[in-house]
Structures are given as structure tokens and as C-alpha cells.
Design a protein around this motif. Sequence first.
Motif, PDB file in Angstrom:
ATOM      1  N   ALA A 116       0.831  -1.200   0.000  1.00 31.43           N
ATOM      2  CA  ALA A 116       0.000   0.000   0.000  1.00 31.43           C
ATOM      3  C   ALA A 116       0.865   1.249   0.000  1.00 31.43           C
ATOM      4  O   ALA A 116       2.017   1.224   0.443  1.00 31.43           O
ATOM      5  CB  ALA A 116      -0.910   0.006   1.231  1.00 31.43           C
ATOM      6  N   LYS A 117       0.283   2.325  -0.471  1.00 29.12           N
ATOM      7  CA  LYS A 117       0.935   3.634  -0.418  1.00 29.12           C
ATOM      8  C   LYS A 117       0.055   4.546   0.424  1.00 29.12           C
ATOM      9  O   LYS A 117      -1.126   4.717   0.143  1.00 29.12           O
ATOM     10  CB  LYS A 117       1.123   4.215  -1.814  1.00 29.12           C
ATOM     11  N   MET A 118       0.650   5.134   1.461  1.00 30.54           N
ATOM     12  CA  MET A 118      -0.081   5.990   2.384  1.00 30.54           C
ATOM     13  C   MET A 118      -0.084   7.434   1.872  1.00 30.54           C
ATOM     14  O   MET A 118       0.889   7.898   1.293  1.00 30.54           O
ATOM     15  CB  MET A 118       0.577   5.960   3.765  1.00 30.54           C
ATOM     16  N   LYS A 119      -1.221   8.115   2.099  1.00 24.31           N
ATOM     17  CA  LYS A 119      -1.293   9.549   1.798  1.00 24.31           C
ATOM     18  C   LYS A 119      -2.431  10.143   2.617  1.00 24.31           C
ATOM     19  O   LYS A 119      -3.252   9.428   3.191  1.00 24.31           O
ATOM     20  CB  LYS A 119      -1.507   9.791   0.309  1.00 24.31           C
ATOM     21  N   ARG A 120      -2.464  11.452   2.689  1.00 20.21           N
ATOM     22  CA  ARG A 120      -3.558  12.142   3.390  1.00 20.21           C
ATOM     23  C   ARG A 120      -4.615  12.550   2.378  1.00 20.21           C
ATOM     24  O   ARG A 120      -4.290  13.013   1.288  1.00 20.21           O
ATOM     25  CB  ARG A 120      -3.035  13.369   4.126  1.00 20.21           C
ATOM     26  N   ASN A 121      -5.889  12.403   2.786  1.00 20.55           N
ATOM     27  CA  ASN A 121      -6.974  12.850   1.906  1.00 20.55           C
ATOM     28  C   ASN A 121      -7.256  14.338   2.161  1.00 20.55           C
ATOM     29  O   ASN A 121      -6.562  14.984   2.951  1.00 20.55           O
ATOM     30  CB  ASN A 121      -8.224  11.980   2.084  1.00 20.55           C
ATOM     31  N   LYS A 122      -8.269  14.872   1.504  1.00 23.26           N
ATOM     32  CA  LYS A 122      -8.589  16.304   1.632  1.00 23.26           C
ATOM     33  C   LYS A 122      -8.974  16.692   3.054  1.00 23.26           C
ATOM     34  O   LYS A 122      -8.814  17.846   3.443  1.00 23.26           O
ATOM     35  CB  LYS A 122      -9.719  16.679   0.673  1.00 23.26           C
ATOM     36  N   GLN A 123      -9.471  15.732   3.836  1.00 19.70           N
ATOM     37  CA  GLN A 123      -9.846  15.994   5.226  1.00 19.70           C
ATOM     38  C   GLN A 123      -8.650  15.838   6.174  1.00 19.70           C
ATOM     39  O   GLN A 123      -8.782  15.995   7.381  1.00 19.70           O
ATOM     40  CB  GLN A 123     -10.977  15.054   5.662  1.00 19.70           C
ATOM     41  N   GLY A 124      -7.487  15.500   5.649  1.00 20.28           N
ATOM     42  CA  GLY A 124      -6.293  15.352   6.462  1.00 20.28           C
ATOM     43  C   GLY A 124      -6.140  13.987   7.109  1.00 20.28           C
ATOM     44  O   GLY A 124      -5.240  13.779   7.920  1.00 20.28           O
ATOM     45  N   ARG A 125      -6.993  13.026   6.763  1.00 20.71           N
ATOM     46  CA  ARG A 125      -6.910  11.688   7.334  1.00 20.71           C
ATOM     47  C   ARG A 125      -6.022  10.803   6.472  1.00 20.71           C
ATOM     48  O   ARG A 125      -5.983  10.937   5.249  1.00 20.71           O
ATOM     49  CB  ARG A 125      -8.301  11.055   7.423  1.00 20.71           C
ATOM     50  N   TRP A 126      -5.346   9.862   7.143  1.00 21.49           N
ATOM     51  CA  TRP A 126      -4.521   8.912   6.402  1.00 21.49           C
ATOM     52  C   TRP A 126      -5.406   7.976   5.595  1.00 21.49           C
ATOM     53  O   TRP A 126      -6.450   7.533   6.074  1.00 21.49           O
ATOM     54  CB  TRP A 126      -3.636   8.103   7.340  1.00 21.49           C
ATOM     55  N   THR A 127      -5.007   7.691   4.393  1.00 19.40           N
ATOM     56  CA  THR A 127      -5.720   6.772   3.518  1.00 19.40           C
ATOM     57  C   THR A 127      -4.700   5.957   2.723  1.00 19.40           C
ATOM     58  O   THR A 127      -3.563   6.393   2.533  1.00 19.40           O
ATOM     59  CB  THR A 127      -6.686   7.537   2.576  1.00 19.40           C
ATOM     60  N   PHE A 128      -5.103   4.775   2.317  1.00 16.89           N
ATOM     61  CA  PHE A 128      -4.229   3.960   1.480  1.00 16.89           C
ATOM     62  C   PHE A 128      -5.060   3.010   0.628  1.00 16.89           C
ATOM     63  O   PHE A 128      -6.186   2.666   0.970  1.00 16.89           O
ATOM     64  CB  PHE A 128      -3.205   3.179   2.307  1.00 16.89           C
ATOM     65  N   PHE A 144      -8.127  -5.154  -4.506  1.00 19.80           N
ATOM     66  CA  PHE A 144      -7.733  -3.845  -3.996  1.00 19.80           C
ATOM     67  C   PHE A 144      -8.705  -3.448  -2.899  1.00 19.80           C
ATOM     68  O   PHE A 144      -9.906  -3.735  -2.990  1.00 19.80           O
ATOM     69  CB  PHE A 144      -7.794  -2.783  -5.097  1.00 19.80           C
ATOM     70  N   GLU A 145      -8.202  -2.787  -1.886  1.00 20.04           N
ATOM     71  CA  GLU A 145      -9.066  -2.189  -0.883  1.00 20.04           C
ATOM     72  C   GLU A 145      -8.528  -0.808  -0.557  1.00 20.04           C
ATOM     73  O   GLU A 145      -7.324  -0.607  -0.466  1.00 20.04           O
ATOM     74  CB  GLU A 145      -9.193  -3.056   0.374  1.00 20.04           C
ATOM     75  N   THR A 146      -9.456   0.145  -0.434  1.00 17.74           N
ATOM     76  CA  THR A 146      -9.093   1.507  -0.075  1.00 17.74           C
ATOM     77  C   THR A 146      -9.588   1.750   1.336  1.00 17.74           C
ATOM     78  O   THR A 146     -10.761   1.499   1.646  1.00 17.74           O
ATOM     79  CB  THR A 146      -9.700   2.525  -1.059  1.00 17.74           C
ATOM     80  N   CYS A 147      -8.682   2.211   2.190  1.00 23.17           N
ATOM     81  CA  CYS A 147      -8.983   2.386   3.611  1.00 23.17           C
ATOM     82  C   CYS A 147      -8.712   3.835   4.033  1.00 23.17           C
ATOM     83  O   CYS A 147      -7.739   4.444   3.589  1.00 23.17           O
ATOM     84  CB  CYS A 147      -8.134   1.448   4.445  1.00 23.17           C
ATOM     85  N   VAL A 148      -9.592   4.351   4.896  1.00 23.67           N
ATOM     86  CA  VAL A 148      -9.466   5.719   5.419  1.00 23.67           C
ATOM     87  C   VAL A 148      -9.496   5.641   6.934  1.00 23.67           C
ATOM     88  O   VAL A 148     -10.395   5.012   7.507  1.00 23.67           O
ATOM     89  CB  VAL A 148     -10.609   6.619   4.902  1.00 23.67           C
ATOM     90  N   ARG A 149      -8.518   6.299   7.585  1.00 23.13           N
ATOM     91  CA  ARG A 149      -8.504   6.289   9.055  1.00 23.13           C
ATOM     92  C   ARG A 149      -9.703   7.059   9.562  1.00 23.13           C
ATOM     93  O   ARG A 149     -10.012   8.158   9.092  1.00 23.13           O
ATOM     94  CB  ARG A 149      -7.194   6.882   9.591  1.00 23.13           C
ATOM     95  N   GLU A 150     -10.378   6.493  10.565  1.00 19.62           N
ATOM     96  CA  GLU A 150     -11.612   7.083  11.085  1.00 19.62           C
ATOM     97  C   GLU A 150     -11.377   8.345  11.889  1.00 19.62           C
ATOM     98  O   GLU A 150     -12.164   9.265  11.811  1.00 19.62           O
ATOM     99  CB  GLU A 150     -12.375   6.041  11.906  1.00 19.62           C
ATOM    100  N   LYS A 151     -10.360   8.394  12.715  1.00 15.40           N
ATOM    101  CA  LYS A 151     -10.148   9.564  13.566  1.00 15.40           C
ATOM    102  C   LYS A 151      -8.767  10.100  13.421  1.00 15.40           C
ATOM    103  O   LYS A 151      -7.839   9.464  13.142  1.00 15.40           O
ATOM    104  CB  LYS A 151     -10.414   9.222  15.032  1.00 15.40           C
TER     105      LYS A 151
END
Length: 151
Positions: A116-128, A144-151
Motif C-alpha cells: 500500500a501507499k499511504m497519503k492524506r486525503n482532503k480531510q487530512g486523514r490517512w488513507t491507502f 484492492f481495498e481503499t482504507c481511510v482512518r476514522e479519527k
Amino acid sequence: MTLIALNKKCVFGFILIALMSYGRASDASVKKFSGTDYSGVYSCRGLDAKEREYTAKMQLEIQFRYSQGSYAAYRLSLDIPGQGSFIGHATSEADRMALHFTKTEKDTTEYGTGIAKMKRNKQGRWTFTNYFYSPEFQNGNMGFETCVREK
């Protein structure tokens, strides 16, 4: 006390001190963790070749004891409603993460490896987005799975 007995005690003492300090000396080469901690609960949406679309919750927990410099080690758990639970581990360096997981049920050989490659989304949360391969599941599977950190 004889000179020989005293020498034996001195030699034993030096060996004991050397052994005790060996662990401390080797710890000096371990760099303190200075990378990014991606720990947290992630909401995931996935698509694989066999099961099709799914949702999941993944938890990553950094293991500081095994992390150093820009490298991090994690425990992971993954719950997919209707498909089961998985446990595993991951390692990261900078914005790349390697993941390995296995199903918790003992009557299966379902396991896999992902990258996976980690990055921040527009809300500033980590996503990969994790690309994974499971060689034993139904004669092989990938997805493939796309994951967004909840908090």
C-alpha cells in the motif's frame, strides 16, 4: 582466600559485567523511531476477484519496540462482515506499507500479502489503497481495498 580463587572471582565478575553491558551496547545502534505512525482504525471498501465488493474495518497498532528510524512495525486486525476476521502484521518505510494477513479460523489456509501507499486525503486523514494477493483462497485471489482512518 587464595590468589587463584580471587582471580576466578575477578574473571567471573568481568564476564558478568561484559554480558550485562552487551545488551546495552547493542541497543546503542538502534535508532529511535522517527517515522510516521499510521496507527488507528480504518474503514475499508474492497473489490476482489472472487468475493466481489466488501466493506471492512482494519486496525493498525504500531510496535515501537520493533520500529526504528523511518521504519515501523505494526500488528493488524481486519474484520470483514460475512467473511470473517484476519490477523497479521505490517511494516512501513516512509509512505509505503507491506501487509500480511491470515484468517483466524483454524479450518482454512486463507492468507495473503499486500502493498500500500499511504497519503492524506482532503480531510487530512490517512488513507491507502492496498493491492493484495491470496494464493490459497479458491485457487488464488487478488484485489484492492481503499482504507481511510476514522479519527
